[in-house]
Design an enzyme around this catalytic site. Structure first.
Site, mmCIF file in Angstrom:
data_model
loop_
_atom_site.group_PDB
_atom_site.id
_atom_site.type_symbol
_atom_site.label_atom_id
_atom_site.label_comp_id
_atom_site.label_asym_id
_atom_site.label_seq_id
_atom_site.Cartn_x
_atom_site.Cartn_y
_atom_site.Cartn_z
ATOM 1 N N GLY A 220 3.159 9.385 9.433
ATOM 2 C CA GLY A 220 2.604 8.186 8.816
ATOM 3 C C GLY A 220 3.664 7.126 8.623
ATOM 4 O O GLY A 220 4.854 7.422 8.663
ATOM 5 N N PRO A 222 6.118 4.257 6.896
ATOM 6 C CA PRO A 222 6.987 4.374 5.728
ATOM 7 C C PRO A 222 6.262 3.956 4.458
ATOM 8 O O PRO A 222 5.416 3.060 4.483
ATOM 9 C CB PRO A 222 8.131 3.392 6.007
ATOM 10 N N GLY A 223 6.568 4.631 3.386
ATOM 11 C CA GLY A 223 6.055 4.227 2.086
ATOM 12 C C GLY A 223 4.670 4.741 1.761
ATOM 13 O O GLY A 223 4.078 4.363 0.755
ATOM 14 N N GLY A 225 3.964 7.875 1.150
ATOM 15 C CA GLY A 225 4.023 9.000 0.216
ATOM 16 C C GLY A 225 4.300 10.345 0.854
ATOM 17 O O GLY A 225 3.951 11.371 0.289
ATOM 18 N N LYS A 226 4.968 10.350 2.018
ATOM 19 C CA LYS A 226 5.252 11.620 2.684
ATOM 20 C C LYS A 226 6.253 12.449 1.871
ATOM 21 O O LYS A 226 6.024 13.638 1.625
ATOM 22 C CB LYS A 226 5.787 11.364 4.097
ATOM 23 N N HIS A 441 -0.309 -30.305 7.624
ATOM 24 C CA HIS A 441 -0.281 -29.056 8.390
ATOM 25 C C HIS A 441 -1.149 -27.988 7.709
ATOM 26 O O HIS A 441 -2.028 -27.396 8.335
ATOM 27 C CB HIS A 441 1.181 -28.587 8.522
ATOM 28 N N GLU A 442 -0.918 -27.786 6.425
ATOM 29 C CA GLU A 442 -1.669 -26.739 5.713
ATOM 30 C C GLU A 442 -3.152 -27.097 5.617
ATOM 31 O O GLU A 442 -4.018 -26.237 5.803
ATOM 32 C CB GLU A 442 -1.102 -26.509 4.307
ATOM 33 N N HIS A 445 -4.852 -26.151 8.812
ATOM 34 C CA HIS A 445 -5.229 -24.733 8.871
ATOM 35 C C HIS A 445 -6.490 -24.484 8.043
ATOM 36 O O HIS A 445 -7.439 -23.856 8.500
ATOM 37 C CB HIS A 445 -4.130 -23.856 8.248
ATOM 38 N N ASP A 519 3.059 -20.126 13.943
ATOM 39 C CA ASP A 519 1.650 -20.206 14.319
ATOM 40 C C ASP A 519 1.488 -20.032 15.821
ATOM 41 O O ASP A 519 0.602 -19.313 16.285
ATOM 42 C CB ASP A 519 1.069 -21.588 13.957
HETATM 43 P P1 ADP Z 1 7.533 7.904 2.544
HETATM 44 O O1 ADP Z 1 8.320 9.147 2.400
HETATM 45 O O2 ADP Z 1 6.209 8.104 3.201
HETATM 46 O O3 ADP Z 1 8.272 6.786 3.180
HETATM 47 P P2 ADP Z 1 7.690 7.960 -0.280
HETATM 48 O O4 ADP Z 1 7.051 9.260 -0.583
HETATM 49 O O5 ADP Z 1 9.169 7.949 -0.296
HETATM 50 O O6 ADP Z 1 7.176 7.384 1.083
HETATM 51 O O7 ADP Z 1 7.108 6.878 -1.291
HETATM 52 C C1 ADP Z 1 7.935 6.026 -2.012
HETATM 53 C C2 ADP Z 1 7.341 5.759 -3.367
HETATM 54 O O8 ADP Z 1 6.132 5.046 -3.278
HETATM 55 C C3 ADP Z 1 7.001 7.010 -4.121
HETATM 56 O O9 ADP Z 1 8.085 7.464 -4.852
HETATM 57 C C4 ADP Z 1 5.859 6.577 -5.008
HETATM 58 O O10 ADP Z 1 6.338 5.966 -6.177
HETATM 59 C C5 ADP Z 1 5.173 5.525 -4.189
HETATM 60 N N1 ADP Z 1 4.052 6.089 -3.433
HETATM 61 C C6 ADP Z 1 3.944 6.113 -2.101
HETATM 62 N N2 ADP Z 1 2.774 6.666 -1.726
HETATM 63 C C7 ADP Z 1 2.143 7.023 -2.849
HETATM 64 C C8 ADP Z 1 0.886 7.645 -3.112
HETATM 65 N N3 ADP Z 1 0.063 8.030 -2.117
HETATM 66 N N4 ADP Z 1 0.531 7.862 -4.392
HETATM 67 C C9 ADP Z 1 1.363 7.493 -5.386
HETATM 68 N N5 ADP Z 1 2.540 6.900 -5.210
HETATM 69 C C10 ADP Z 1 2.947 6.654 -3.957
HETATM 70 ZN ZN ZN Z 2 1.217 -23.201 9.974
#
Ligand code: ADP
Ligand code: ZN
Ligand code: MG
Length: 639
Positions: A220, A222-223, A225-226, A441-442, A445, A519
């Site tokens: 999955g 990044p970020g 929750g792996k 411009h804005e 859009h 754009d």
């Molecule tokens: P990954 O390893 O997928 O890059 P992390 O597990 O390190 O992501 O997630 C970083 C932080 O983001 C976690 O410590 C948590 O605070 C928050 N977070 C990410 N996914 C979740 C989730 N599904 N539920 C709750 N918190 C989450």
């Molecule tokens: Zn623009």
């Protein structure tokens, strides 16, 4: 840490030798000389010198008033009167041939006051010690290092051994994370619940003759929750958590990675049942033999070691390996074989319900005002991962503290969302030509977005700079909608071109600015995909590109392109056709609404920001606003 010590020892050795030799040379400066305190020469280097013969002449002439003898009679400081300088007393330094008795008696005869200062010498024993001190230190520290490494698990006492280190992987006896702390990834949690049972009650499976799987691959972005999930498994099962990042396996020295893998598994076996977490496994687990210029020996050795260790488990010994990656496509197929990471669990960015439950988890310890609904935040944040949401709530809390409020309110949440998506707020431009241009411009859009039926509705137009952008128009896309029609894509292209079109209409072709670069890039991307992927051009429903997968160097670049040159030319022609017709349509649309545009620009310059409803209200005064089909969250579309 340990490695650093050992490196230091190696580095110390030549330097130590050099210092030692230098020391000897200095000390052997004169026969029978012991370590001297800084000699007179050094102390009185500022004093002028006089020859010995001259000194004797001065003594005879009665011009010397005092003599101080130093260094066992080897030098002296003489006070003499100089008749040329009105008998002023001068201090002069003289080198003596030694403390001759004749000189003493001569000085006595002449009634010159003199003093002999004893040489400041160290006693012979101390001197010897001084000479030995450095080599002793060196030998001592080598012995110390050797003992340190022999105390480490699994290492014979070899001082200069690399890679035998335990400091590179972390062990947590108790992660303290439970499944409740991970939200919005219910399917993954369900799959992994079984792993907890494997760790907690292996008998249940072994009793019926089942082999417990060894590895699970979490896939999955990044970020999502792996890492958190892996910790939660260990936390739920109550087993130790060993973790190591793939990039830490691979080091400069060949063989280090492999020995780290060996160490890690050795420690894990000692602590079974336990969980090993390997983050970023793609750093070691890349397809072997791929890559430009051949493979990477170190990485391949490390990977081979990992595979060997995984095979070497004797059945059900209570170790489960969880690995995480966001690029499963580059992994070596040997890793995915049965008996290795044969289970894959995908951990995706959460949908609106998932976001809501993640927000609930992270708002547990935060004070939210009455007017804040987590549902509203979830609706406003499509595409946010768990880490983004955690960050969002934290940003909002920081803003709350900065504004000295009791609880986080709607305004803080709004600002935090804008900030997380588009960057830091800058100071607004002062009124002037460029502010007016950005306003047109804005408005371009936003007006196209409002008047083209298939376009997402405007959420907000603002002239407050954020990040790189001097102004921003926010649209609210419909998250639930999975498929995008041709008309919608054309509408998006027109919306993105609206900014440049407005500039050109109002200021002329010579005055258009670089502000539309982003754009235009977006437009090109969308038009190209319409032709090559979605079959939405005169070329018909052909797939002419392999999707927008990332390229894996060495595997994909080496393969032949499936598209011939003539097709490439025709793709370019079609892309141009789409963009040209959209641009013409956009210009026509805006030219017809010049009074409306002018009015909106004046309002925007005056108020800096207009929300979607106010914007549509003003437009309604000039021309009917088509009804949009649905309504849900927001994202920035173009700047
Ligand atoms: P990954 O390893 O997928 O890059 P992390 O597990 O390190 O992501 O997630 C970083 C932080 O983001 C976690 O410590 C948590 O605070 C928050 N977070 C990410 N996914 C979740 C989730 N599904 N539920 C709750 N918190 C989450
Ligand atoms: Zn623009
Ligand atoms: Mg992680």
């Amino acid at each position: 840490m340990n490695n650093r010590w050992r490196l230091l020892a190696i580095w110390l050795l030549p330097v130590g030798l050099a210092l030692f030799l230098g020391w000897q040379v200095v000390n052997n400066g004169g026969p029978g000389r012991v370590v001297n305190a800084p000699s007179l020469a050094a102390r009185n280097s500022a004093v002028a010198r006089m020859t010995y013969g001259r000194f004797l002449d001065y003594v005879d002439a009665g011009r010397v008033t005092a003599v101080d003898i130093y260094d066992g009679g080897r030098s002296a400081v003489v006070e003499a009167q100089d008749p040329d300088l009105e008998n002023r007393v001068q201090r002069l330094r003289v080198d003596l041939p030694g403390l001759a008795p004749e000189l003493i008696s001569r000085l006595k005869d002449k009634n010159i006051s003199f003093d002999v200062h004893p040489p400041r010498s160290t006693p012979p024993l101390l001197g010897l010690l001084g000479n030995l001190l450095f080599p002793l230190l060196l030998i001592g520290s080598l012995i110390f290092l050797a003992r340190r490494s022999s105390n480490m698990p699994g290492g014979p006492g070899q001082a200069m051994q690399f890679g035998k280190t335990k400091a590179r992987f972390a062990m947590e006896a108790e992660t303290g994370v439970k499944f409740d702390d991970v939200a919005g990834v219910e399917e993954a949690k369900e799959d992994l619940q079984e792993v907890v049972t494997f760790l907690k009650q292996p008998e249940r499976f072994t009793a019926v003759g089942a082999t417990i799987p060894r590895g699970v691959l979490l896939v999955g972005p990044p970020g999502t929750g792996k890492t958190l999930l892996a910790k939660a498994i260990a936390g739920e099962a109550g087993v130790p958590f060993f973790s190591l990042s793939g990039s830490e396996f691979v080091e400069m020295f060949v063989g280090v990675g492999a020995s780290r893998v060996r160490d890690l598994f050795k420690r894990a076996k000692e602590n079974a049942p336990c969980l090993i977490f390997i983050d970023e496994i793609d750093a070691v687990g890349r397809q072997r033999g791929a890559g430009i210029g051949g493979g990477n020996d170190e990485r391949e050795q490390t990977l081979n070691q990992l595979l060997t260790e995984m095979d070497g488990f004797e059945g059900n010994n209570g170790i489960i390996i969880i690995a995480a990656t966001n690029r499963p496509d580059v992994l070596d197929s040997a890793l995915m074989r049965p008996g290795r990471f044969d289970r894959q669990v995908s951990v995706d960015a959460p949908d609106i319900k998932g976001r809501l439950s993640i927000l609930k988890v992270h708002s547990r310890n935060k004070k939210l005002a009455e007017d804040v609904s987590l549902e509203m935040i979830a609706r406003r944040t499509p595409g946010f991962t768990g880490a983004d949401l955690a960050n969002l709530l934290n940003e909002a809390a920081i803003l709350t503290a900065r504004r000295r409020k009791e609880a986080t309110g709607l305004a803080e949440i709004d600002d935090a969302v804008d900030r997380v998506i588009a960057g830091m707020e800058g100071t607004p431009l002062t009124d002037g030509r460029s502010k007016r241009l950005i306003a047109y411009h804005e408005v371009g859009h936003a007006l196209v977005g409002t008047l083209v039926k298939q376009h997402d509705p405007v959420q907000k137009v603002t002239l407050i700079p954020r990040g790189q952008a001097q102004g921003l128009t926010w649209f609210s896309p419909d998250e639930e909608q999975m498929l995008v029609s041709r008309a919608q894509l054309r509408a998006r292209i027109m919306g993105a071109l609206g900014g440049r079109a407005a500039e050109a209409i109002v200021f002329g072709h010579g005055e258009v600015t670089t502000g539309a670069a982003g754009d235009i890039q977006q437009v090109a991307g969308m038009a190209r995909q319409m032709v090559t992927r979605f079959g939405m051009s005169e070329l018909g429903p052909l797939s002419l590109e392999a999707g927008n997968q990332e390229v894996f160097l060495g595997r994909d670049l080496m393969t032949r392109s499936e598209v011939s040159d003539s097709i490439t030319n025709r793709i370019d022609g079609q892309v141009r056709l789409i963009v040209d017709s959209c641009y013409r349509e956009t210009v026509a649309l805006l030219e017809g609404q010049r009074p409306c545009m002018d009015c909106l620009v004046e309002l925007l310059i005056e108020q800096e920001s207009l929300d979607g409803d106010r914007f549509r209200e003003v437009v309604q005064n000039f021309t009917p606003v088509p009804e949009k089909e649905r309504y849900s969250p927001l994202m920035p579309a173009s700047s």
